[in-house]
Write a protein that holds these residues in place. Sequence first.
Motif, PDB file in Angstrom:
ATOM      1  N   LYS A 156       2.166  -9.305  -0.413  1.00  0.00           N
ATOM      2  CA  LYS A 156       1.192  -8.420   0.214  1.00  0.00           C
ATOM      3  C   LYS A 156       0.883  -8.956   1.598  1.00  0.00           C
ATOM      4  CE  LYS A 156      -0.873  -7.097  -4.135  1.00  0.00           C
ATOM      5  NZ  LYS A 156      -2.010  -7.187  -5.014  1.00  0.00           N
ATOM      6  N   ARG A 157       0.631  -8.062   2.513  1.00  0.00           N
ATOM      7  CA  ARG A 157       0.311  -8.472   3.878  1.00  0.00           C
ATOM      8  C   ARG A 157      -1.178  -8.775   3.963  1.00  0.00           C
ATOM      9  NH1 ARG A 157       0.404  -8.850   9.035  1.00  0.00           N
ATOM     10  NH2 ARG A 157      -0.069  -7.295  10.594  1.00  0.00           N
ATOM     11  N   PHE A 158      -1.507  -9.966   4.472  1.00  0.00           N
ATOM     12  CA  PHE A 158      -2.906 -10.306   4.672  1.00  0.00           C
ATOM     13  C   PHE A 158      -3.071 -11.171   5.910  1.00  0.00           C
ATOM     14  CE2 PHE A 158      -1.296 -13.638   1.952  1.00  0.00           C
ATOM     15  CZ  PHE A 158      -1.962 -14.791   2.313  1.00  0.00           C
ATOM     16  N   ILE A 159      -4.270 -11.122   6.454  1.00  0.00           N
ATOM     17  CA  ILE A 159      -4.640 -11.885   7.640  1.00  0.00           C
ATOM     18  C   ILE A 159      -5.902 -12.661   7.295  1.00  0.00           C
ATOM     19  CG2 ILE A 159      -5.405 -11.762  10.046  1.00  0.00           C
ATOM     20  CD1 ILE A 159      -3.792  -9.099  10.215  1.00  0.00           C
ATOM     21  N   ILE A 160      -5.905 -13.940   7.639  1.00  0.00           N
ATOM     22  CA  ILE A 160      -7.057 -14.795   7.372  1.00  0.00           C
ATOM     23  C   ILE A 160      -7.932 -14.874   8.622  1.00  0.00           C
ATOM     24  CG2 ILE A 160      -7.792 -17.166   6.878  1.00  0.00           C
ATOM     25  CD1 ILE A 160      -5.187 -17.454   5.240  1.00  0.00           C
ATOM     26  N   ILE A 161      -9.229 -14.729   8.435  1.00  0.00           N
ATOM     27  CA  ILE A 161     -10.197 -14.939   9.510  1.00  0.00           C
ATOM     28  C   ILE A 161     -11.074 -16.114   9.093  1.00  0.00           C
ATOM     29  CG2 ILE A 161     -12.091 -13.958  10.850  1.00  0.00           C
ATOM     30  CD1 ILE A 161     -10.919 -11.185  10.246  1.00  0.00           C
ATOM     31  N   GLU A 185      -7.389  -8.961  18.062  1.00  0.00           N
ATOM     32  CA  GLU A 185      -6.374  -9.769  17.376  1.00  0.00           C
ATOM     33  C   GLU A 185      -5.759  -8.989  16.210  1.00  0.00           C
ATOM     34  OE1 GLU A 185      -5.192 -13.015  18.170  1.00  0.00           O
ATOM     35  OE2 GLU A 185      -6.164 -12.363  20.012  1.00  0.00           O
ATOM     36  N   LEU A 186      -6.570  -8.251  15.482  1.00  0.00           N
ATOM     37  CA  LEU A 186      -6.051  -7.425  14.387  1.00  0.00           C
ATOM     38  C   LEU A 186      -5.072  -6.374  14.922  1.00  0.00           C
ATOM     39  CD1 LEU A 186      -9.303  -6.988  12.279  1.00  0.00           C
ATOM     40  CD2 LEU A 186      -7.251  -8.269  11.599  1.00  0.00           C
ATOM     41  N   LEU A 187      -5.395  -5.789  16.065  1.00  0.00           N
ATOM     42  CA  LEU A 187      -4.481  -4.823  16.678  1.00  0.00           C
ATOM     43  C   LEU A 187      -3.168  -5.480  17.092  1.00  0.00           C
ATOM     44  CD1 LEU A 187      -6.963  -2.752  18.865  1.00  0.00           C
ATOM     45  CD2 LEU A 187      -5.710  -1.961  16.853  1.00  0.00           C
ATOM     46  N   ILE A 188      -3.250  -6.653  17.687  1.00  0.00           N
ATOM     47  CA  ILE A 188      -2.052  -7.393  18.100  1.00  0.00           C
ATOM     48  C   ILE A 188      -1.173  -7.710  16.895  1.00  0.00           C
ATOM     49  CG2 ILE A 188      -1.257  -9.633  19.000  1.00  0.00           C
ATOM     50  CD1 ILE A 188      -3.723  -9.480  20.923  1.00  0.00           C
ATOM     51  N   LEU A 189      -1.826  -8.016  15.755  1.00  0.00           N
ATOM     52  CA  LEU A 189      -1.095  -8.352  14.530  1.00  0.00           C
ATOM     53  C   LEU A 189      -0.686  -7.111  13.730  1.00  0.00           C
ATOM     54  CD1 LEU A 189      -3.303 -11.383  13.452  1.00  0.00           C
ATOM     55  CD2 LEU A 189      -0.928 -11.474  14.269  1.00  0.00           C
ATOM     56  N   ASN A 190      -0.909  -5.943  14.309  1.00  0.00           N
ATOM     57  CA  ASN A 190      -0.542  -4.668  13.672  1.00  0.00           C
ATOM     58  C   ASN A 190      -1.187  -4.476  12.305  1.00  0.00           C
ATOM     59  OD1 ASN A 190       1.193  -3.699  15.774  1.00  0.00           O
ATOM     60  ND2 ASN A 190       2.672  -5.236  15.116  1.00  0.00           N
ATOM     61  N   ALA A 191      -2.429  -4.882  12.176  1.00  0.00           N
ATOM     62  CA  ALA A 191      -3.151  -4.665  10.923  1.00  0.00           C
ATOM     63  C   ALA A 191      -3.332  -3.165  10.710  1.00  0.00           C
ATOM     64  CB  ALA A 191      -4.507  -5.362  10.957  1.00  0.00           C
ATOM     65  N   ASP A 192      -3.199  -2.751   9.466  1.00  0.00           N
ATOM     66  CA  ASP A 192      -3.424  -1.354   9.129  1.00  0.00           C
ATOM     67  C   ASP A 192      -4.223  -1.268   7.839  1.00  0.00           C
ATOM     68  OD1 ASP A 192      -1.640  -1.772   7.013  1.00  0.00           O
ATOM     69  OD2 ASP A 192       0.042  -0.862   8.051  1.00  0.00           O
ATOM     70  N   ARG A 193      -4.350  -0.080   7.297  1.00  0.00           N
ATOM     71  CA  ARG A 193      -5.197   0.101   6.120  1.00  0.00           C
ATOM     72  C   ARG A 193      -4.664  -0.600   4.877  1.00  0.00           C
ATOM     73  NH1 ARG A 193      -6.079   5.993   5.094  1.00  0.00           N
ATOM     74  NH2 ARG A 193      -7.207   5.117   3.352  1.00  0.00           N
ATOM     75  N   ASN A 194      -3.407  -1.024   4.909  1.00  0.00           N
ATOM     76  CA  ASN A 194      -2.818  -1.743   3.786  1.00  0.00           C
ATOM     77  C   ASN A 194      -2.876  -3.259   3.942  1.00  0.00           C
ATOM     78  OD1 ASN A 194      -1.991   0.615   2.318  1.00  0.00           O
ATOM     79  ND2 ASN A 194      -0.459   0.900   3.905  1.00  0.00           N
TER      80      ASN A 194
END
Length: 92
Positions: free
Chosen positions: A31-36, A75-84
């Motif tokens: 699963k795609r995830f980003i840590i803050i 940063e989320l935009l740069i990392l191509n974060a989306d609803r998934n």
Amino acid sequence: MKNFTINYNSTSTNVLFGNYIDYLKSTLTNKRFIIICDKVINSLYPEINKLSPVISIATSEKQKSLKTVEYVYNELLILNADRNTHIVAIGG
């Protein structure tokens, strides 16, 4: 690991406390995830950088501002974060 669930009208969110690294490895596999997190957490647990992209912010009351929110969103935009994309917040 301790957890509790916050229920909303149409969804719910799980909040976890404890050894998160092993939990992240097992739960978010494939699963795609980003840590803050803040920079202190990032320096204490550098292994999180191997799990996913990390957005790290400074640790201070001054950082609790709309400017920091703007930074995180950019940063989320740069990392191509989306609803998934799962967002994992680590810290206090």
